[in-house]
Structures are given as C-alpha cells and as structure tokens.
Design a protein around this motif. Sequence first.
Motif, PDB file in Angstrom:
ATOM      1  N   UNK A 204      43.169  32.896 -69.760  1.00  0.00           N
ATOM      2  CA  UNK A 204      43.968  33.703 -68.822  1.00  0.00           C
ATOM      3  C   UNK A 204      45.143  34.333 -69.578  1.00  0.00           C
ATOM      4  N   UNK A 205      45.367  35.622 -69.351  1.00  0.00           N
ATOM      5  CA  UNK A 205      46.504  36.238 -70.051  1.00  0.00           C
ATOM      6  C   UNK A 205      47.491  36.910 -69.095  1.00  0.00           C
ATOM      7  N   UNK A 206      48.669  37.139 -69.646  1.00  0.00           N
ATOM      8  CA  UNK A 206      49.753  37.786 -68.900  1.00  0.00           C
ATOM      9  C   UNK A 206      49.777  39.255 -69.285  1.00  0.00           C
ATOM     10  N   UNK A 207      49.639  40.105 -68.296  1.00  0.00           N
ATOM     11  CA  UNK A 207      49.595  41.542 -68.593  1.00  0.00           C
ATOM     12  C   UNK A 207      50.568  42.279 -67.681  1.00  0.00           C
ATOM     13  N   UNK A 208      51.294  43.229 -68.257  1.00  0.00           N
ATOM     14  CA  UNK A 208      52.197  44.046 -67.454  1.00  0.00           C
ATOM     15  C   UNK A 208      51.606  45.445 -67.352  1.00  0.00           C
ATOM     16  N   UNK A 209      51.590  45.984 -66.142  1.00  0.00           N
ATOM     17  CA  UNK A 209      51.207  47.383 -65.962  1.00  0.00           C
ATOM     18  C   UNK A 209      52.476  48.149 -65.618  1.00  0.00           C
ATOM     19  N   UNK A 210      52.767  49.140 -66.440  1.00  0.00           N
ATOM     20  CA  UNK A 210      54.028  49.880 -66.298  1.00  0.00           C
ATOM     21  C   UNK A 210      53.796  51.179 -65.526  1.00  0.00           C
ATOM     22  N   UNK A 211      54.477  51.321 -64.395  1.00  0.00           N
ATOM     23  CA  UNK A 211      54.332  52.543 -63.582  1.00  0.00           C
ATOM     24  C   UNK A 211      54.878  53.769 -64.325  1.00  0.00           C
ATOM     25  N   UNK A 212      55.720  53.520 -65.296  1.00  0.00           N
ATOM     26  CA  UNK A 212      56.470  54.570 -65.989  1.00  0.00           C
ATOM     27  C   UNK A 212      57.346  55.364 -65.025  1.00  0.00           C
ATOM     28  N   UNK A 347      45.540  37.603 -65.565  1.00  0.00           N
ATOM     29  CA  UNK A 347      44.195  38.185 -65.651  1.00  0.00           C
ATOM     30  C   UNK A 347      43.286  37.348 -66.546  1.00  0.00           C
ATOM     31  N   UNK A 348      42.020  37.206 -66.098  1.00  0.00           N
ATOM     32  CA  UNK A 348      41.051  36.468 -66.917  1.00  0.00           C
ATOM     33  C   UNK A 348      40.701  37.311 -68.138  1.00  0.00           C
ATOM     34  N   UNK A 349      40.839  36.690 -69.296  1.00  0.00           N
ATOM     35  CA  UNK A 349      40.674  37.396 -70.574  1.00  0.00           C
ATOM     36  C   UNK A 349      39.361  38.189 -70.651  1.00  0.00           C
ATOM     37  N   UNK A 370      49.352  58.147 -67.209  1.00  0.00           N
ATOM     38  CA  UNK A 370      48.749  56.850 -67.515  1.00  0.00           C
ATOM     39  C   UNK A 370      49.775  55.735 -67.351  1.00  0.00           C
ATOM     40  N   UNK A 371      49.346  54.570 -66.868  1.00  0.00           N
ATOM     41  CA  UNK A 371      50.302  53.449 -66.821  1.00  0.00           C
ATOM     42  C   UNK A 371      50.434  52.860 -68.229  1.00  0.00           C
ATOM     43  N   UNK A 372      51.577  52.234 -68.518  1.00  0.00           N
ATOM     44  CA  UNK A 372      51.672  51.471 -69.762  1.00  0.00           C
ATOM     45  C   UNK A 372      50.947  50.150 -69.550  1.00  0.00           C
ATOM     46  N   UNK A 373      50.303  49.637 -70.575  1.00  0.00           N
ATOM     47  CA  UNK A 373      49.627  48.336 -70.448  1.00  0.00           C
ATOM     48  C   UNK A 373      50.131  47.435 -71.577  1.00  0.00           C
ATOM     49  N   UNK A 374      50.806  46.350 -71.221  1.00  0.00           N
ATOM     50  CA  UNK A 374      51.341  45.463 -72.251  1.00  0.00           C
ATOM     51  C   UNK A 374      50.835  44.048 -72.018  1.00  0.00           C
ATOM     52  N   UNK A 375      49.991  43.595 -72.938  1.00  0.00           N
ATOM     53  CA  UNK A 375      49.586  42.192 -72.887  1.00  0.00           C
ATOM     54  C   UNK A 375      50.680  41.427 -73.621  1.00  0.00           C
ATOM     55  N   UNK A 376      51.253  40.431 -72.971  1.00  0.00           N
ATOM     56  CA  UNK A 376      52.387  39.763 -73.617  1.00  0.00           C
ATOM     57  C   UNK A 376      52.125  38.276 -73.866  1.00  0.00           C
TER      58      UNK A 376
END
Length: 385
Positions: A204-212, A347-349, A370-376
Amino acid sequence: MTQKIIETVSDRFKKRFQTEPLLVRSPGRVNLIGEHTDYNEGFVLPAAVDRAIVFAVSPNNLDLIRILSVDMEEEIEVQNTHLKKNNPQWSHYLLGVIDQLNQQGLKVPGFDCVFGGNIPIGAGMSSSAAIEAGLAFSLNTLFEWDLAPLDLVKLSQKAENEFVGVQCGIMDQFTNIFAEPQKVVKLDCRSLEHEYYPFEFKGVCLVLYDTRVSHSLASSEYNRRRNQCEEGVRFLKQHHPHIRSLRDITSEMLNSSKTRMDPVLYKRCHYVVEENERLLSACRDLEIRDLESFGNKMYQTHYGLQKEYEVSCPELDFLVEYTRNQSGVLGSRMMGGGFGGCTINLIKQDELKELNEQISQAYSHEYKKKPGIYKVKIEKGTHVI
Ligand code: GLA
C-alpha cells in the motif's frame, strides 16, 4: 531526488559565498487524518515526507543577512535591525523566524543562506513550515544556541502567525521537527504529548494528487474558520462554563445545543468535534492494522470538510469522488488548509499505475490541466545532512 537538490544548493552556496556551508534538510508533511483540529486543541496524525527544502548556511561576520532562493532565482540582503523592509513574499517566512529569534533575546549575527527544494508550493504539503522550522533549526545548530526542539517549533509557528499573518496551528512546524521515518505521529495539540504509530503497510502506498489550484482564499478563509470555532466555543460556554476549546465538547453536548445555535457555527463545530473522535478511532484501526476502516474514515473526513467546514473546492471533490469506487483505493480526502492543494490517498501498489493514468485523464478532461501526482515516502524530520 533530494540528493540532486543537496548538490545544487551546496554548489550554489560555495560559488556565491566561497565557503563550506552547514547543510540541513527540512521536509514537507502529509496529514493522514485530523484536519483543522490543531488550533482547536484537538488531535492530528501527520508525517514528514521525502520532499524537502535544503538549507546551506554559514556565519559571515558582517552586519548583514544574505539569503538566496534557488527556486525564485532571487537574493535579498537585509540588516537584522530592518527586517520589515519591502522584501519579497517568499522571504517573509525567513525574516519572521529571525524576528522571533531576536524577540527571544538571541541577537542573530550576520549569516549567508542559500535554499531550494522540491516541495510543491501551494499544494498543502507545508512548504512554509519547512522554510520556517528549517531556518530555525539551521541557525540553532550554526550558532549553538541550544534551543530545545519544541522551542524551534513554537517560534516557527509564531513567525507564521505574526510576520506572515496566517493564524496557523502547531501541526506543520511540529511535524517538521519531530517526525520519524516510517511512522505517523499522533499529536495532542493541547498538551503537546505525542506518540508514534508505525505506518508501513506492505503493498500500500501514499499518493498525493495535486489539483494545481492555489486559491487566494486560503489564508483569509482559514483565519475566518478559526474565528468561527472561537465564536462557537463562546456560545457553548454559556451552557458549559468549564470548556476551553472545541476539544472539550462531545457530540452529545453539541447536539443538545443544536436548535439554539447559529446553523453555520453549528456545522463548523460539528465537523471539528467529529473529526477528533474519528481520529482517536482511526488510531485504534492502526493498532489492529485495519487499513480498510482507516481509509473509510478518510472519506468521512473529506465529506465533513466539504459539507460542514466548507474548505474544499470542486477540483478536490472531483479527485476524491473519482477514487470512490476504485478497488485499488482504500481512502482519499483533501489535505491541509483547503481551497486547493492536494488530496491524500491510500492506494494498493499493484493498481497504482493504472489508476494514475485514469485519474490524470479524467481530471485533464474536466479541468483542462493535468493533476500533479506525488508518491511519497515517510521520512524523518529536519536534520543536519
Ligand atoms: C494548515 C495549517 C495547520 C492546520 C492545517 C489544517 O496546514 O498550517 O496548522 O491547521 O492547515 O489542518
């Protein structure tokens, strides 16, 4: 990624000031649950991440402070006695810290500083606290002042309150200094007692979706919410004189005042009271490693922020709703102060790649960007490199 920034900042410093600097890494943060609760003396559950600002600092034996922002490509030069000159907005976070240090009686000697990083600005990952607490930590180390970590936190928060003018709570600066790798920190914002919970879940990973989207409303509405909470407390005090903040209110107490309360104030208070209760129960989920239940609570937080606290925006709502029926998503919600910035997602990897593509396409279709996508990854708080 940070390695490259360390090199850039360090090279830039050596070129500009011809000396070896002290290097410090100051991270951005995420918050799993517990939003808009810190200034209500409630609970939060943040962590520091692998996006950071790097500082290079050195004393200069001059009566002068020189600060170069690599990202802004701009340098300022100020005298410690004249901090409130017409300096650019980005420098306020730094000058505010110097101002606080002065107020503590630590006359800040002349120093040179170069800084730069990869925390997206306005994304709700707290680049501002990373700048404030990062500089406070750097100067404390450089000049060997022996300020305690909690003092660094408090003076950085005050810098933001007084110099920048945002009445933020203590979460961001606290996380920046106290965070530990692979752990979230449950902070009681009243007593400042804190405990760490392991946050590593296989697959499982932590992901941020950035609306910008970065709304100019953020600071004015933020201060307004804070005032509304205080007004709510003043009203509730009439019936419960012992209360000090929304932290002292239970759902039952609030419910019994519902019909007499201004409906907007009621909504704001209701969200905060529920969010505190939700966070405590989310920590129990972590203890039994029930991420499914934890993720559901993230959705509930989002709906509270959207409908009752009213700090979301259509772009954030879109990103959260999109994940709703995706089997790969355990939880999603807007993160931080609101009115733009990121959603935080569990999110499941093995479904991540496909989901990223789909969400990016859907968001681009709806909002023409496009949204920003940051896996952290969760990392440790500010430290010397
Ligand atoms: C901003 C503030 C924090 C906190 C969050 C909302 O990030 O700086 O103190 O109030 O918003 O939870």
